[in-house]
Write a protein that holds these residues in place. Structure first.
Motif, PDB file in Angstrom:
ATOM      1  N   GLU A   1      -4.132  14.851  -2.133  1.00  0.00           N
ATOM      2  CA  GLU A   1      -4.795  15.656  -3.169  1.00  0.00           C
ATOM      3  C   GLU A   1      -5.798  14.818  -3.965  1.00  0.00           C
ATOM      4  O   GLU A   1      -6.847  15.318  -4.374  1.00  0.00           O
ATOM      5  CB  GLU A   1      -3.757  16.250  -4.132  1.00  0.00           C
ATOM      6  CG  GLU A   1      -2.809  17.255  -3.509  1.00  0.00           C
ATOM      7  CD  GLU A   1      -3.461  18.607  -3.253  1.00  0.00           C
ATOM      8  OE1 GLU A   1      -4.371  18.977  -4.012  1.00  0.00           O
ATOM      9  OE2 GLU A   1      -3.055  19.266  -2.286  1.00  0.00           O
ATOM     10  N   LEU A   2      -5.489  13.545  -4.166  1.00  0.00           N
ATOM     11  CA  LEU A   2      -6.340  12.687  -4.997  1.00  0.00           C
ATOM     12  C   LEU A   2      -7.518  12.053  -4.245  1.00  0.00           C
ATOM     13  O   LEU A   2      -8.514  11.679  -4.869  1.00  0.00           O
ATOM     14  CB  LEU A   2      -5.509  11.574  -5.639  1.00  0.00           C
ATOM     15  CG  LEU A   2      -4.508  12.016  -6.706  1.00  0.00           C
ATOM     16  CD1 LEU A   2      -3.696  10.823  -7.189  1.00  0.00           C
ATOM     17  CD2 LEU A   2      -5.216  12.682  -7.879  1.00  0.00           C
ATOM     18  N   LEU A   3      -7.425  11.925  -2.925  1.00  0.00           N
ATOM     19  CA  LEU A   3      -8.492  11.254  -2.174  1.00  0.00           C
ATOM     20  C   LEU A   3      -9.859  11.935  -2.316  1.00  0.00           C
ATOM     21  O   LEU A   3     -10.862  11.243  -2.497  1.00  0.00           O
ATOM     22  CB  LEU A   3      -8.100  11.096  -0.701  1.00  0.00           C
ATOM     23  CG  LEU A   3      -6.974  10.094  -0.440  1.00  0.00           C
ATOM     24  CD1 LEU A   3      -6.664  10.005   1.048  1.00  0.00           C
ATOM     25  CD2 LEU A   3      -7.279   8.733  -1.012  1.00  0.00           C
ATOM     26  N   PRO A   4      -9.951  13.265  -2.260  1.00  0.00           N
ATOM     27  CA  PRO A   4     -11.267  13.886  -2.485  1.00  0.00           C
ATOM     28  C   PRO A   4     -11.808  13.599  -3.891  1.00  0.00           C
ATOM     29  O   PRO A   4     -13.018  13.420  -4.071  1.00  0.00           O
ATOM     30  CB  PRO A   4     -11.008  15.384  -2.297  1.00  0.00           C
ATOM     31  CG  PRO A   4      -9.776  15.464  -1.485  1.00  0.00           C
ATOM     32  CD  PRO A   4      -8.963  14.261  -1.826  1.00  0.00           C
TER      33      PRO A   4
ATOM     34  N   VAL B   1      -7.635   3.857  -8.589  1.00  0.00           N
ATOM     35  CA  VAL B   1      -7.432   3.010  -7.402  1.00  0.00           C
ATOM     36  C   VAL B   1      -6.180   2.153  -7.587  1.00  0.00           C
ATOM     37  O   VAL B   1      -5.354   2.019  -6.673  1.00  0.00           O
ATOM     38  CB  VAL B   1      -8.680   2.134  -7.135  1.00  0.00           C
ATOM     39  CG1 VAL B   1      -8.385   1.052  -6.099  1.00  0.00           C
ATOM     40  CG2 VAL B   1      -9.841   2.992  -6.680  1.00  0.00           C
ATOM     41  N   THR B   2      -5.989   1.591  -8.782  1.00  0.00           N
ATOM     42  CA  THR B   2      -4.812   0.765  -9.060  1.00  0.00           C
ATOM     43  C   THR B   2      -3.525   1.584  -8.949  1.00  0.00           C
ATOM     44  O   THR B   2      -2.524   1.118  -8.391  1.00  0.00           O
ATOM     45  CB  THR B   2      -4.915   0.128 -10.460  1.00  0.00           C
ATOM     46  OG1 THR B   2      -6.135  -0.606 -10.542  1.00  0.00           O
ATOM     47  CG2 THR B   2      -3.750  -0.791 -10.748  1.00  0.00           C
ATOM     48  N   ALA B   3      -3.567   2.805  -9.466  1.00  0.00           N
ATOM     49  CA  ALA B   3      -2.388   3.683  -9.381  1.00  0.00           C
ATOM     50  C   ALA B   3      -2.052   3.997  -7.928  1.00  0.00           C
ATOM     51  O   ALA B   3      -0.873   3.985  -7.528  1.00  0.00           O
ATOM     52  CB  ALA B   3      -2.631   4.968 -10.168  1.00  0.00           C
ATOM     53  N   LEU B   4      -3.053   4.265  -7.124  1.00  0.00           N
ATOM     54  CA  LEU B   4      -2.819   4.545  -5.698  1.00  0.00           C
ATOM     55  C   LEU B   4      -2.284   3.302  -4.987  1.00  0.00           C
ATOM     56  O   LEU B   4      -1.364   3.400  -4.169  1.00  0.00           O
ATOM     57  CB  LEU B   4      -4.108   5.037  -5.032  1.00  0.00           C
ATOM     58  CG  LEU B   4      -4.576   6.437  -5.445  1.00  0.00           C
ATOM     59  CD1 LEU B   4      -5.950   6.746  -4.867  1.00  0.00           C
ATOM     60  CD2 LEU B   4      -3.583   7.495  -5.035  1.00  0.00           C
TER      61      LEU B   4
ATOM     62  N   ILE C   1      -0.903   2.829  -1.244  1.00  0.00           N
ATOM     63  CA  ILE C   1      -2.070   3.440  -0.608  1.00  0.00           C
ATOM     64  C   ILE C   1      -3.213   2.431  -0.634  1.00  0.00           C
ATOM     65  O   ILE C   1      -3.632   1.973  -1.692  1.00  0.00           O
ATOM     66  CB  ILE C   1      -2.465   4.750  -1.323  1.00  0.00           C
ATOM     67  CG1 ILE C   1      -1.309   5.729  -1.211  1.00  0.00           C
ATOM     68  CG2 ILE C   1      -3.736   5.331  -0.728  1.00  0.00           C
ATOM     69  CD1 ILE C   1      -1.336   6.841  -2.200  1.00  0.00           C
ATOM     70  N   GLU C   2      -3.669   2.075   0.557  1.00  0.00           N
ATOM     71  CA  GLU C   2      -4.717   1.064   0.698  1.00  0.00           C
ATOM     72  C   GLU C   2      -5.876   1.631   1.512  1.00  0.00           C
ATOM     73  O   GLU C   2      -5.679   2.487   2.382  1.00  0.00           O
ATOM     74  CB  GLU C   2      -4.168  -0.177   1.425  1.00  0.00           C
ATOM     75  CG  GLU C   2      -3.057  -0.883   0.707  1.00  0.00           C
ATOM     76  CD  GLU C   2      -3.523  -1.684  -0.502  1.00  0.00           C
ATOM     77  OE1 GLU C   2      -4.698  -2.082  -0.535  1.00  0.00           O
ATOM     78  OE2 GLU C   2      -2.692  -1.890  -1.410  1.00  0.00           O
ATOM     79  N   GLN C   3      -7.050   1.102   1.244  1.00  0.00           N
ATOM     80  CA  GLN C   3      -8.245   1.505   1.976  1.00  0.00           C
ATOM     81  C   GLN C   3      -8.263   0.807   3.340  1.00  0.00           C
ATOM     82  O   GLN C   3      -7.880  -0.352   3.455  1.00  0.00           O
ATOM     83  CB  GLN C   3      -9.487   1.116   1.169  1.00  0.00           C
ATOM     84  CG  GLN C   3     -10.776   1.570   1.777  1.00  0.00           C
ATOM     85  CD  GLN C   3     -11.966   1.193   0.904  1.00  0.00           C
ATOM     86  OE1 GLN C   3     -11.830   1.069  -0.311  1.00  0.00           O
ATOM     87  NE2 GLN C   3     -13.103   0.992   1.521  1.00  0.00           N
ATOM     88  N   ILE C   4      -8.719   1.510   4.371  1.00  0.00           N
ATOM     89  CA  ILE C   4      -8.830   0.938   5.713  1.00  0.00           C
ATOM     90  C   ILE C   4     -10.161   0.199   5.802  1.00  0.00           C
ATOM     91  O   ILE C   4     -11.211   0.748   5.467  1.00  0.00           O
ATOM     92  CB  ILE C   4      -8.761   2.046   6.792  1.00  0.00           C
ATOM     93  CG1 ILE C   4      -7.398   2.737   6.754  1.00  0.00           C
ATOM     94  CG2 ILE C   4      -9.030   1.471   8.182  1.00  0.00           C
ATOM     95  CD1 ILE C   4      -7.290   3.957   7.651  1.00  0.00           C
ATOM     96  N   GLU C   5     -10.108  -1.045   6.271  1.00  0.00           N
ATOM     97  CA  GLU C   5     -11.339  -1.826   6.425  1.00  0.00           C
ATOM     98  C   GLU C   5     -12.105  -1.315   7.636  1.00  0.00           C
ATOM     99  O   GLU C   5     -11.513  -1.002   8.669  1.00  0.00           O
ATOM    100  CB  GLU C   5     -11.005  -3.307   6.599  1.00  0.00           C
ATOM    101  CG  GLU C   5     -10.396  -3.923   5.350  1.00  0.00           C
ATOM    102  CD  GLU C   5     -10.167  -5.408   5.498  1.00  0.00           C
ATOM    103  OE1 GLU C   5     -10.903  -6.059   6.273  1.00  0.00           O
ATOM    104  OE2 GLU C   5      -9.246  -5.905   4.846  1.00  0.00           O
ATOM    105  N   THR C   6     -13.435  -1.257   7.488  1.00  0.00           N
ATOM    106  CA  THR C   6     -14.217  -0.670   8.569  1.00  0.00           C
ATOM    107  C   THR C   6     -15.429  -1.495   8.989  1.00  0.00           C
ATOM    108  O   THR C   6     -15.515  -1.920  10.129  1.00  0.00           O
ATOM    109  CB  THR C   6     -14.700   0.746   8.167  1.00  0.00           C
ATOM    110  OG1 THR C   6     -15.399   0.646   6.935  1.00  0.00           O
ATOM    111  CG2 THR C   6     -13.561   1.710   8.039  1.00  0.00           C
ATOM    112  N   VAL C   7     -16.386  -1.698   8.096  1.00  0.00           N
ATOM    113  CA  VAL C   7     -17.685  -2.267   8.465  1.00  0.00           C
ATOM    114  C   VAL C   7     -17.511  -3.644   9.107  1.00  0.00           C
ATOM    115  O   VAL C   7     -16.769  -4.496   8.618  1.00  0.00           O
ATOM    116  CB  VAL C   7     -18.624  -2.347   7.238  1.00  0.00           C
ATOM    117  CG1 VAL C   7     -19.964  -2.975   7.616  1.00  0.00           C
ATOM    118  CG2 VAL C   7     -18.844  -0.962   6.663  1.00  0.00           C
TER     119      VAL C   7
END
Length: 196
Positions: free
Chosen positions: A98-101, A133-136, A141-147
């Motif tokens: 729910e929070l990602l968007p 971001v800190t709460a997530l 919940i972590e961001q996936i590395e891409t570039v």
């Protein structure tokens, strides 16, 4: 020999013959009777053996059913324990989805040009974004590395392909939408542009 003595002798002989005849009959009857109990014993033995085999089969069937029920119960316990563990482990998944968007919209808003007029507003937005971001992250919940990482279909969703000699084949060139993981589970794959 007088008549009386003859009768006595005949009677004694007859009596002896009768005794022998009776003994023969008794022996024959005993033989017959001894065959009957043997036959009866064999019948009883066969019946008992059949009953024993039948009861043994029933006991084996009941033991088998008991073992199956125990195995099913153990599987049920393991499955429910696993579900409970997964439920606790991924309890924040629904909220994160729910929070990602909202997080995406924050990032878009922060890409606006900063001027003297909106500088304070942008700084406030940045602070709220950082708190979110800190709460997530506190929930795993972590961001996936891409570039400049190699494309992995488990973590990335390729929406475009380009040919660029600066990058090796199958390397992510650009991130179009961030992807996120909840502990070891991908909750949203990253949308990326991949070099052929």
């Amino acid at each position: 020999m007088n008549e009386q003595e003859k009768e006595t002798v005949i009677t004694e002989e007859d009596a002896e013959a009768d005794i022998q005849e009776n003994e023969s009959k008794l022996e024959a009857e005993e033989d017959e009777n001894s065959d009957q109990p043997q036959e009866e014993e064999e019948t009883v033995s066969k019946t008992l053996q059949f009953e024993n085999e039948k009861l043994t089969a029933e006991v084996e069937q009941l033991n088998d059913r008991l073992l199956r029920n125990q195995a099913e119960f153990e599987n049920y316990k393991r499955r429910t324990q696993k579900e409970k563990t997964a439920e606790r482990k991924y309890k924040s998944e629904e909220l994160a989805l729910e929070l990602l968007p909202i997080l995406d919209n924050f990032e878009r808003a922060l890409q606006t040009e900063v001027s003297e007029e909106n500088k304070g507003f942008v700084e406030g937005m940045q602070m709220v974004y950082n708190q979110l971001v800190t709460a997530l992250q506190s929930q795993g919940i972590e961001q996936i590395e891409t570039v400049e990482k190699e494309f992995d279909p488990n973590y990335h969703h390729a929406v475009m392909q380009i040919e660029d000699e600066e990058f090796a084949s199958n390397i992510i060139v650009e991130e179009l939408q961030k992807g996120y993981m909840l502990k070891d589970k991908v909750i949203r794959p990253a949308m990326v542009k991949v070099n052929k």
